[in-house]
Write an enzyme that holds these catalytic residues in place. Structure first.
Site, mmCIF file in Angstrom:
data_model
loop_
_atom_site.group_PDB
_atom_site.id
_atom_site.type_symbol
_atom_site.label_atom_id
_atom_site.label_comp_id
_atom_site.label_asym_id
_atom_site.label_seq_id
_atom_site.Cartn_x
_atom_site.Cartn_y
_atom_site.Cartn_z
ATOM 1 N N ASP A 30 0.854 -1.191 0.000
ATOM 2 C CA ASP A 30 0.000 0.000 0.000
ATOM 3 C C ASP A 30 0.890 1.241 0.000
ATOM 4 O OD1 ASP A 30 -3.223 0.518 0.978
ATOM 5 O OD2 ASP A 30 -1.819 2.209 1.091
ATOM 6 N N ILE A 31 0.499 2.247 -0.774
ATOM 7 C CA ILE A 31 1.290 3.465 -0.909
ATOM 8 C C ILE A 31 1.253 4.314 0.366
ATOM 9 C CG2 ILE A 31 -0.490 5.048 -1.812
ATOM 10 C CD1 ILE A 31 1.509 5.737 -4.074
ATOM 11 N N ASN A 87 -13.044 -3.020 2.396
ATOM 12 C CA ASN A 87 -14.018 -1.946 2.518
ATOM 13 C C ASN A 87 -14.956 -2.011 1.321
ATOM 14 O OD1 ASN A 87 -12.872 -0.844 4.907
ATOM 15 N ND2 ASN A 87 -11.271 0.115 3.681
ATOM 16 N N GLN A 94 -14.556 2.922 1.109
ATOM 17 C CA GLN A 94 -13.850 2.430 -0.082
ATOM 18 C C GLN A 94 -13.508 3.610 -0.990
ATOM 19 O OE1 GLN A 94 -15.987 -0.531 -2.377
ATOM 20 N NE2 GLN A 94 -14.251 -0.893 -3.752
ATOM 21 N N SER A 95 -12.247 3.682 -1.387
ATOM 22 C CA SER A 95 -11.819 4.811 -2.220
ATOM 23 C C SER A 95 -11.375 4.377 -3.613
ATOM 24 C CB SER A 95 -10.691 5.588 -1.533
ATOM 25 O OG SER A 95 -9.570 4.766 -1.329
ATOM 26 N N HIS A 100 -10.204 -4.978 -3.383
ATOM 27 C CA HIS A 100 -8.871 -5.196 -2.814
ATOM 28 C C HIS A 100 -8.991 -5.627 -1.365
ATOM 29 C CE1 HIS A 100 -10.018 -0.942 -2.615
ATOM 30 N NE2 HIS A 100 -9.405 -0.877 -1.454
HETATM 31 P P1 AMP Z 1 -9.811 1.640 0.302
HETATM 32 O O1 AMP Z 1 -9.950 2.919 1.074
HETATM 33 O O2 AMP Z 1 -10.232 0.428 1.060
HETATM 34 O O3 AMP Z 1 -10.485 1.739 -1.059
HETATM 35 O O4 AMP Z 1 -8.264 1.439 0.082
HETATM 36 C C1 AMP Z 1 -7.553 1.962 -0.998
HETATM 37 C C2 AMP Z 1 -6.103 1.805 -0.665
HETATM 38 O O5 AMP Z 1 -5.357 1.959 -1.835
HETATM 39 C C3 AMP Z 1 -5.584 2.828 0.347
HETATM 40 O O6 AMP Z 1 -5.040 2.151 1.476
HETATM 41 C C4 AMP Z 1 -4.526 3.590 -0.439
HETATM 42 O O7 AMP Z 1 -3.419 3.976 0.348
HETATM 43 C C5 AMP Z 1 -4.145 2.576 -1.496
HETATM 44 N N1 AMP Z 1 -3.589 3.124 -2.722
HETATM 45 C C6 AMP Z 1 -4.085 4.152 -3.455
HETATM 46 N N2 AMP Z 1 -3.318 4.361 -4.547
HETATM 47 C C7 AMP Z 1 -2.315 3.443 -4.487
HETATM 48 C C8 AMP Z 1 -1.197 3.148 -5.322
HETATM 49 N N3 AMP Z 1 -0.952 3.841 -6.446
HETATM 50 N N4 AMP Z 1 -0.376 2.148 -4.962
HETATM 51 C C9 AMP Z 1 -0.617 1.446 -3.835
HETATM 52 N N5 AMP Z 1 -1.646 1.660 -3.010
HETATM 53 C C10 AMP Z 1 -2.496 2.657 -3.334
#
Ligand code: AMP
Ligand code: ZN
Length: 114
Positions: A30-31, A87, A94-95, A100
């Protein structure tokens, strides 16, 4: 899905720190890590949320859980314990709308989540 961030990670259009890959899934760090170990395990197939799963996805999601188990052992967090989080949609925060599984470990994790 060319406009999906995680599909673009799968296709290598966007770089990521890939930890594991097979024909069905990839896992990458995760970033914005929330724990010493925080990786995301995703199907290569674009599925927006776990609410969108279909019967045909059963084996794929069983496989994802086996991959998570193996990654947890590989990261050395399986004995103390870890958390797997998905999420789903707005209220859960969820973003990224490509399914995932967050694999979190390496510290004590509070409960209940926020
Ligand atoms: P969610 O809020 O459950 O949708 O989680 C999305 C996750 O994706 C978050 O923990 C972010 O930090 C992660 N994320 C977003 N962009 C990237 C990326 N380019 N590489 C790795 N992780 C990412
Ligand atoms: Zn996607």
């Amino acid at each position: 899905m060319s406009d999906c961030l995680f599909c673009r990670i799968v296709s290598r259009e966007i770089p990521s720190d890939i930890v594991y890959e097979d024909e069905l899934v990839i896992a990458f760090n995760d970033i914005n890590p929330q724990a010493p170990v925080h990786m995301l395990v995703i199907p290569k197939k674009h599925i927006p949320t776990i609410a969108d799963l279909e019967d045909a996805d059963r084996d794929l999601f069983g496989h994802i859980h086996m991959v998570i188990k193996d990654l947890a052992r590989q990261e050395g967090i399986d004995e103390k314990g870890y958390r797997v989080v998905v999420n789903c949609r707005e209220s859960a925060g969820q973003s990224v709308f490509h399914v995932h599984f967050h694999l979190l470990g390496g510290r004590s994790l509070g409960w209940p989540p926020g």
